[in-house]
Structure formats: C-alpha cells, structure tokens
Motif scaffolding. Structure first.
Motif, PDB file in Angstrom:
ATOM      1  N   GLU A 120       0.827  -1.206   0.000  1.00 36.21           N
ATOM      2  CA  GLU A 120       0.000   0.000   0.000  1.00 36.21           C
ATOM      3  C   GLU A 120       0.863   1.257   0.000  1.00 36.21           C
ATOM      4  N   GLN A 121       1.972   1.240   0.720  1.00 32.93           N
ATOM      5  CA  GLN A 121       2.882   2.391   0.694  1.00 32.93           C
ATOM      6  C   GLN A 121       3.433   2.623  -0.707  1.00 32.93           C
ATOM      7  N   VAL A 122       3.815   1.546  -1.382  1.00 33.49           N
ATOM      8  CA  VAL A 122       4.342   1.660  -2.746  1.00 33.49           C
ATOM      9  C   VAL A 122       3.261   2.195  -3.669  1.00 33.49           C
ATOM     10  N   ARG A 123       2.051   1.647  -3.584  1.00 36.49           N
ATOM     11  CA  ARG A 123       0.940   2.121  -4.424  1.00 36.49           C
ATOM     12  C   ARG A 123       0.678   3.611  -4.213  1.00 36.49           C
ATOM     13  N   THR A 124       0.622   4.012  -2.956  1.00 31.63           N
ATOM     14  CA  THR A 124       0.330   5.409  -2.628  1.00 31.63           C
ATOM     15  C   THR A 124       1.413   6.333  -3.149  1.00 31.63           C
ATOM     16  N   ARG A 125       2.655   5.965  -2.925  1.00 30.62           N
ATOM     17  CA  ARG A 125       3.776   6.804  -3.354  1.00 30.62           C
ATOM     18  C   ARG A 125       3.822   6.948  -4.884  1.00 30.62           C
ATOM     19  N   LEU A 126       3.615   5.838  -5.593  1.00 31.49           N
ATOM     20  CA  LEU A 126       3.643   5.887  -7.054  1.00 31.49           C
ATOM     21  C   LEU A 126       2.434   6.625  -7.617  1.00 31.49           C
ATOM     22  N   VAL A 139      10.591   3.434 -19.431  1.00 33.00           N
ATOM     23  CA  VAL A 139      11.514   4.168 -18.573  1.00 33.00           C
ATOM     24  C   VAL A 139      11.842   3.266 -17.396  1.00 33.00           C
ATOM     25  N   THR A 140      13.131   3.138 -17.064  1.00 30.37           N
ATOM     26  CA  THR A 140      13.559   2.312 -15.941  1.00 30.37           C
ATOM     27  C   THR A 140      14.317   3.172 -14.941  1.00 30.37           C
ATOM     28  N   ILE A 141      13.946   3.028 -13.672  1.00 32.98           N
ATOM     29  CA  ILE A 141      14.568   3.781 -12.587  1.00 32.98           C
ATOM     30  C   ILE A 141      15.001   2.797 -11.515  1.00 32.98           C
ATOM     31  N   GLU A 142      16.214   2.975 -10.973  1.00 33.60           N
ATOM     32  CA  GLU A 142      16.708   2.115  -9.906  1.00 33.60           C
ATOM     33  C   GLU A 142      17.273   2.974  -8.784  1.00 33.60           C
ATOM     34  N   GLU A 143      16.941   2.589  -7.556  1.00 30.85           N
ATOM     35  CA  GLU A 143      17.451   3.275  -6.365  1.00 30.85           C
ATOM     36  C   GLU A 143      17.781   2.238  -5.300  1.00 30.85           C
ATOM     37  N   THR A 144      18.798   2.532  -4.492  1.00 32.44           N
ATOM     38  CA  THR A 144      19.202   1.662  -3.390  1.00 32.44           C
ATOM     39  C   THR A 144      19.344   2.511  -2.135  1.00 32.44           C
ATOM     40  N   ASP A 145      18.902   1.957  -0.993  1.00 31.56           N
ATOM     41  CA  ASP A 145      18.968   2.681   0.274  1.00 31.56           C
ATOM     42  C   ASP A 145      18.964   1.672   1.423  1.00 31.56           C
ATOM     43  N   ARG A 201      12.502   7.685  -3.268  1.00 29.92           N
ATOM     44  CA  ARG A 201      13.449   8.307  -4.196  1.00 29.92           C
ATOM     45  C   ARG A 201      13.211   7.850  -5.625  1.00 29.92           C
ATOM     46  N   ALA A 202      12.914   6.565  -5.810  1.00 30.00           N
ATOM     47  CA  ALA A 202      12.649   6.051  -7.158  1.00 30.00           C
ATOM     48  C   ALA A 202      11.381   6.679  -7.729  1.00 30.00           C
ATOM     49  N   ALA A 203      10.343   6.832  -6.918  1.00 28.74           N
ATOM     50  CA  ALA A 203       9.097   7.446  -7.385  1.00 28.74           C
ATOM     51  C   ALA A 203       9.316   8.905  -7.769  1.00 28.74           C
ATOM     52  N   ASP A 204      10.100   9.615  -6.984  1.00 26.67           N
ATOM     53  CA  ASP A 204      10.388  11.019  -7.290  1.00 26.67           C
ATOM     54  C   ASP A 204      11.164  11.140  -8.597  1.00 26.67           C
ATOM     55  N   ARG A 254      22.232  -9.577   6.358  1.00 22.73           N
ATOM     56  CA  ARG A 254      23.518  -8.989   6.770  1.00 22.73           C
ATOM     57  C   ARG A 254      23.455  -7.484   6.961  1.00 22.73           C
ATOM     58  N   GLY A 255      22.421  -6.827   6.444  1.00 21.63           N
ATOM     59  CA  GLY A 255      22.272  -5.384   6.635  1.00 21.63           C
ATOM     60  C   GLY A 255      23.055  -4.575   5.623  1.00 21.63           C
ATOM     61  N   GLY A 256      23.112  -3.287   5.862  1.00 22.46           N
ATOM     62  CA  GLY A 256      23.826  -2.387   4.973  1.00 22.46           C
ATOM     63  C   GLY A 256      22.885  -1.676   4.014  1.00 22.46           C
ATOM     64  N   VAL A 257      23.477  -0.895   3.123  1.00 21.11           N
ATOM     65  CA  VAL A 257      22.710  -0.151   2.124  1.00 21.11           C
ATOM     66  C   VAL A 257      22.386  -1.132   1.007  1.00 21.11           C
ATOM     67  N   ASP A 258      21.303  -1.876   1.195  1.00 19.01           N
ATOM     68  CA  ASP A 258      21.056  -2.964   0.261  1.00 19.01           C
ATOM     69  C   ASP A 258      19.593  -3.160  -0.107  1.00 19.01           C
ATOM     70  N   LYS A 259      18.723  -2.244   0.225  1.00 15.07           N
ATOM     71  CA  LYS A 259      17.329  -2.343  -0.205  1.00 15.07           C
ATOM     72  C   LYS A 259      17.237  -1.676  -1.571  1.00 15.07           C
ATOM     73  N   HIS A 260      16.821  -2.444  -2.543  1.00 15.75           N
ATOM     74  CA  HIS A 260      16.852  -1.999  -3.938  1.00 15.75           C
ATOM     75  C   HIS A 260      15.426  -1.881  -4.475  1.00 15.75           C
ATOM     76  N   CYS A 261      15.144  -0.802  -5.177  1.00 17.91           N
ATOM     77  CA  CYS A 261      13.854  -0.593  -5.818  1.00 17.91           C
ATOM     78  C   CYS A 261      14.096  -0.333  -7.298  1.00 17.91           C
ATOM     79  N   ARG A 262      13.453  -1.114  -8.129  1.00 23.52           N
ATOM     80  CA  ARG A 262      13.549  -0.921  -9.580  1.00 23.52           C
ATOM     81  C   ARG A 262      12.145  -0.717 -10.118  1.00 23.52           C
ATOM     82  N   LEU A 263      11.929   0.399 -10.786  1.00 18.36           N
ATOM     83  CA  LEU A 263      10.641   0.710 -11.392  1.00 18.36           C
ATOM     84  C   LEU A 263      10.785   0.684 -12.904  1.00 18.36           C
ATOM     85  N   VAL A 264       9.864   0.004 -13.555  1.00 22.51           N
ATOM     86  CA  VAL A 264       9.799   0.010 -15.015  1.00 22.51           C
ATOM     87  C   VAL A 264       8.436   0.578 -15.382  1.00 22.51           C
TER      88      VAL A 264
END
Length: 99
Positions: free
Chosen positions: A18-24, A68-74, A83-86, A49-59
């Motif tokens: 729902e957060q993804v739907r709302t943001r997009l 259009v393809t957008i990729e962000e990692t956080d 960030r990917a939606a923006d 293991r943690g770290g900056v490893d959550k990846h979002c790819r929007l097509v």
C-alpha cells in the motif's frame, strides 16, 4: 494505470504494498493517461547482513510505446521507493515532453 509489485528476498506485506501504491500514485498520477503499467521490484541484496542494500527498480511502460527504468538503493526500502518514485516523476515527464 496498472501496478505490479514484486519482491525478492524481502517480505511484501500488505502495508508495504500500500505504501508503494500510494507513493507511485502521488508521483505519477498526472501522467496516468500516458502510462500503460508500472512494475516495481523490491529486493534485499544482502539478505539479513544489513547495509545499504534495499533496492527498488521501477519500469514504467508508456503509451503507445516506450519504457523508462529507474533504480534506487537505500538502507530503508521505503526510502528507496520514495526516491525512485520522485525520479520516475521527473524522468517520465521529460520522456513525454520529448514526444
């Protein structure tokens, strides 16, 4: 605008979907007549293991054609999605303006 959300190595709860739907929807609503569908892929690259490893790819597939393809990692999946939606809003706007 159809939205497909997929996950890899990450638990896709209904709250996260729902957060993804709302943001997009907020970011891409004004382009809705020109967008065929959006596929969002969320993944946890390093697993537990943690770290900056959550990846979002929007097509974003445009009408009548184009993509259009957008990729962000956080560290946080919601921040990566935001960030990917923006970026998608800006990039889709530019792509449609060029036509």
């Amino acid at each position: 605008m159809r939205l497909h959300i997929r996950g890899k190595n990450i638990k896709l709860t209904e709250h996260l979907r729902e957060q993804v739907r709302t943001r997009l929807a907020f970011a891409l609503d004004r382009f809705q007549p020109k967008i065929r569908d959006v596929t969002g892929r969320l993944s946890d690259i390093n697993g537990d293991r943690g770290g900056v490893d959550k990846h979002c790819r929007l097509v974003v597939r445009l009408r009548p054609e184009g993509k259009v393809t957008i990729e962000e990692t956080d560290r946080n999946v919601c921040a990566a999605v935001a960030r990917a939606a923006d970026r998608a809003r800006h990039i889709v706007g530019r792509a449609l303006k060029r036509r």
